[in-house]
Motif scaffolding. Structure first.
Motif, PDB file in Angstrom:
ATOM      1  N   MET A 102      45.069  54.257 -23.896  1.00  0.00           N
ATOM      2  CA  MET A 102      46.295  53.535 -23.603  1.00  0.00           C
ATOM      3  C   MET A 102      46.218  52.164 -24.262  1.00  0.00           C
ATOM      4  SD  MET A 102      47.992  52.572 -19.905  1.00  0.00           S
ATOM      5  CE  MET A 102      48.727  54.150 -19.597  1.00  0.00           C
ATOM      6  N   SER A 103      47.292  51.761 -24.891  1.00  0.00           N
ATOM      7  CA  SER A 103      47.325  50.479 -25.580  1.00  0.00           C
ATOM      8  C   SER A 103      47.690  49.351 -24.617  1.00  0.00           C
ATOM      9  CB  SER A 103      48.347  50.525 -26.711  1.00  0.00           C
ATOM     10  OG  SER A 103      49.663  50.550 -26.178  1.00  0.00           O
ATOM     11  N   HIS A 104      47.550  48.153 -25.156  1.00  0.00           N
ATOM     12  CA  HIS A 104      47.912  46.973 -24.365  1.00  0.00           C
ATOM     13  C   HIS A 104      49.397  47.003 -24.004  1.00  0.00           C
ATOM     14  CE1 HIS A 104      47.732  42.933 -22.846  1.00  0.00           C
ATOM     15  NE2 HIS A 104      48.687  42.539 -23.671  1.00  0.00           N
ATOM     16  N   VAL A 105      50.241  47.398 -24.944  1.00  0.00           N
ATOM     17  CA  VAL A 105      51.686  47.479 -24.693  1.00  0.00           C
ATOM     18  C   VAL A 105      51.980  48.538 -23.633  1.00  0.00           C
ATOM     19  CG1 VAL A 105      53.925  48.036 -25.729  1.00  0.00           C
ATOM     20  CG2 VAL A 105      52.276  46.632 -26.991  1.00  0.00           C
ATOM     21  N   ALA A 106      51.320  49.672 -23.723  1.00  0.00           N
ATOM     22  CA  ALA A 106      51.529  50.740 -22.739  1.00  0.00           C
ATOM     23  C   ALA A 106      51.081  50.292 -21.356  1.00  0.00           C
ATOM     24  CB  ALA A 106      50.784  52.000 -23.165  1.00  0.00           C
ATOM     25  N   ALA A 107      49.997  49.532 -21.295  1.00  0.00           N
ATOM     26  CA  ALA A 107      49.518  49.023 -20.006  1.00  0.00           C
ATOM     27  C   ALA A 107      50.556  48.082 -19.394  1.00  0.00           C
ATOM     28  CB  ALA A 107      48.181  48.317 -20.167  1.00  0.00           C
ATOM     29  N   LYS A 108      51.173  47.231 -20.216  1.00  0.00           N
ATOM     30  CA  LYS A 108      52.216  46.329 -19.720  1.00  0.00           C
ATOM     31  C   LYS A 108      53.407  47.113 -19.191  1.00  0.00           C
ATOM     32  CE  LYS A 108      51.995  41.916 -22.031  1.00  0.00           C
ATOM     33  NZ  LYS A 108      52.635  41.034 -22.999  1.00  0.00           N
ATOM     34  N   VAL A 109      53.827  48.133 -19.950  1.00  0.00           N
ATOM     35  CA  VAL A 109      54.971  48.946 -19.552  1.00  0.00           C
ATOM     36  C   VAL A 109      54.652  49.709 -18.262  1.00  0.00           C
ATOM     37  CG1 VAL A 109      56.412  50.917 -20.210  1.00  0.00           C
ATOM     38  CG2 VAL A 109      55.929  49.113 -21.862  1.00  0.00           C
ATOM     39  N   ALA A 110      53.440  50.234 -18.168  1.00  0.00           N
ATOM     40  CA  ALA A 110      53.035  50.982 -16.972  1.00  0.00           C
ATOM     41  C   ALA A 110      52.968  50.078 -15.750  1.00  0.00           C
ATOM     42  CB  ALA A 110      51.685  51.653 -17.208  1.00  0.00           C
ATOM     43  N   TYR A 111      52.651  48.810 -15.967  1.00  0.00           N
ATOM     44  CA  TYR A 111      52.512  47.884 -14.846  1.00  0.00           C
ATOM     45  C   TYR A 111      53.868  47.455 -14.279  1.00  0.00           C
ATOM     46  CZ  TYR A 111      51.231  43.844 -12.062  1.00  0.00           C
ATOM     47  OH  TYR A 111      51.080  42.954 -11.030  1.00  0.00           O
ATOM     48  N   ARG A 112      54.917  47.466 -15.075  1.00  0.00           N
ATOM     49  CA  ARG A 112      56.214  46.964 -14.610  1.00  0.00           C
ATOM     50  C   ARG A 112      56.697  47.609 -13.313  1.00  0.00           C
ATOM     51  NH1 ARG A 112      59.073  45.848 -20.253  1.00  0.00           N
ATOM     52  NH2 ARG A 112      58.200  43.775 -20.539  1.00  0.00           N
ATOM     53  N   PRO A 113      56.796  48.935 -13.232  1.00  0.00           N
ATOM     54  CA  PRO A 113      57.260  49.508 -11.965  1.00  0.00           C
ATOM     55  C   PRO A 113      56.279  49.249 -10.822  1.00  0.00           C
ATOM     56  CG  PRO A 113      56.693  51.252 -13.507  1.00  0.00           C
ATOM     57  CD  PRO A 113      56.596  49.953 -14.240  1.00  0.00           C
ATOM     58  N   VAL A 114      55.003  49.243 -11.143  1.00  0.00           N
ATOM     59  CA  VAL A 114      53.986  48.940 -10.124  1.00  0.00           C
ATOM     60  C   VAL A 114      54.183  47.508  -9.631  1.00  0.00           C
ATOM     61  CG1 VAL A 114      51.509  48.640  -9.716  1.00  0.00           C
ATOM     62  CG2 VAL A 114      52.330  50.598 -11.032  1.00  0.00           C
ATOM     63  N   GLY A 115      54.402  46.595 -10.560  1.00  0.00           N
ATOM     64  CA  GLY A 115      54.619  45.196 -10.204  1.00  0.00           C
ATOM     65  C   GLY A 115      55.847  44.998  -9.344  1.00  0.00           C
ATOM     66  N   LEU A 116      56.913  45.731  -9.654  1.00  0.00           N
ATOM     67  CA  LEU A 116      58.130  45.632  -8.844  1.00  0.00           C
ATOM     68  C   LEU A 116      57.886  46.112  -7.414  1.00  0.00           C
ATOM     69  CD1 LEU A 116      60.835  46.843 -11.384  1.00  0.00           C
ATOM     70  CD2 LEU A 116      60.588  44.551 -10.425  1.00  0.00           C
ATOM     71  N   LEU A 117      57.220  47.240  -7.280  1.00  0.00           N
ATOM     72  CA  LEU A 117      56.911  47.760  -5.941  1.00  0.00           C
ATOM     73  C   LEU A 117      55.989  46.816  -5.174  1.00  0.00           C
ATOM     74  CD1 LEU A 117      56.439  51.559  -6.684  1.00  0.00           C
ATOM     75  CD2 LEU A 117      58.324  50.472  -5.463  1.00  0.00           C
ATOM     76  N   LEU A 118      55.003  46.276  -5.878  1.00  0.00           N
ATOM     77  CA  LEU A 118      54.094  45.331  -5.237  1.00  0.00           C
ATOM     78  C   LEU A 118      54.837  44.073  -4.802  1.00  0.00           C
ATOM     79  CD1 LEU A 118      50.934  45.634  -7.517  1.00  0.00           C
ATOM     80  CD2 LEU A 118      51.235  46.541  -5.209  1.00  0.00           C
ATOM     81  N   GLY A 119      55.808  43.633  -5.594  1.00  0.00           N
ATOM     82  CA  GLY A 119      56.598  42.456  -5.239  1.00  0.00           C
ATOM     83  C   GLY A 119      57.412  42.675  -3.980  1.00  0.00           C
ATOM     84  N   VAL A 120      58.008  43.850  -3.864  1.00  0.00           N
ATOM     85  CA  VAL A 120      58.776  44.182  -2.648  1.00  0.00           C
ATOM     86  C   VAL A 120      57.836  44.212  -1.447  1.00  0.00           C
ATOM     87  CG1 VAL A 120      60.101  45.999  -1.496  1.00  0.00           C
ATOM     88  CG2 VAL A 120      60.610  45.400  -3.866  1.00  0.00           C
ATOM     89  N   GLY A 121      56.692  44.855  -1.625  1.00  0.00           N
ATOM     90  CA  GLY A 121      55.707  44.907  -0.540  1.00  0.00           C
ATOM     91  C   GLY A 121      55.221  43.523  -0.145  1.00  0.00           C
ATOM     92  N   ALA A 122      55.007  42.667  -1.144  1.00  0.00           N
ATOM     93  CA  ALA A 122      54.568  41.296  -0.858  1.00  0.00           C
ATOM     94  C   ALA A 122      55.616  40.550  -0.053  1.00  0.00           C
ATOM     95  CB  ALA A 122      54.270  40.554  -2.156  1.00  0.00           C
ATOM     96  N   GLY A 123      56.880  40.763  -0.378  1.00  0.00           N
ATOM     97  CA  GLY A 123      57.959  40.117   0.377  1.00  0.00           C
ATOM     98  C   GLY A 123      57.982  40.551   1.827  1.00  0.00           C
TER      99      GLY A 123
END
Length: 90
Positions: free
Chosen positions: A1-22
């Motif tokens: 997996m490339s650096h760009v793919a890792a960033k793209v893969a993290y986006r939905p995870v980051g959104l879910l984590l943000g909701v959970g953090a809230g």
């Protein structure tokens, strides 16, 4: 997996984590407010019966808790993606 793919893969995870953090930070703030003031409900900016000082202090505490929880959750998510992919998502 490339650096760009890792960033793209993290986006939905980051959104879910943000909701959970809230959600977690809201619950944590309610508990802290009970300890600080002994009241169930924290003041809202439009509460007519609350003074400026109480409202601003409540907002500052809530903001600090949210920022700390969000930073913790974001960092944990980035570490997990790094371990899974070998790339840092930032």
């Amino acid at each position: 997996m490339s650096h760009v793919a890792a960033k793209v893969a993290y986006r939905p995870v980051g959104l879910l984590l943000g909701v959970g953090a809230g959600l977690v930070s809201g619950l944590l703030f309610k508990q802290v407010w009970k300890l600080v003031e002994g009241e169930q409900d924290a003041p809202h900016a439009t509460d007519q019966d609350r003074g400026w000082g109480e409202i601003v202090i409540a907002a500052a505490i809530q903001g600090a808790i949210f920022a700390a929880v969000k930073a913790t959750v974001d960092r944990a998510g980035a570490v997990a993606v790094h371990r899974a992919t070998g790339y840092w998502p930032g």
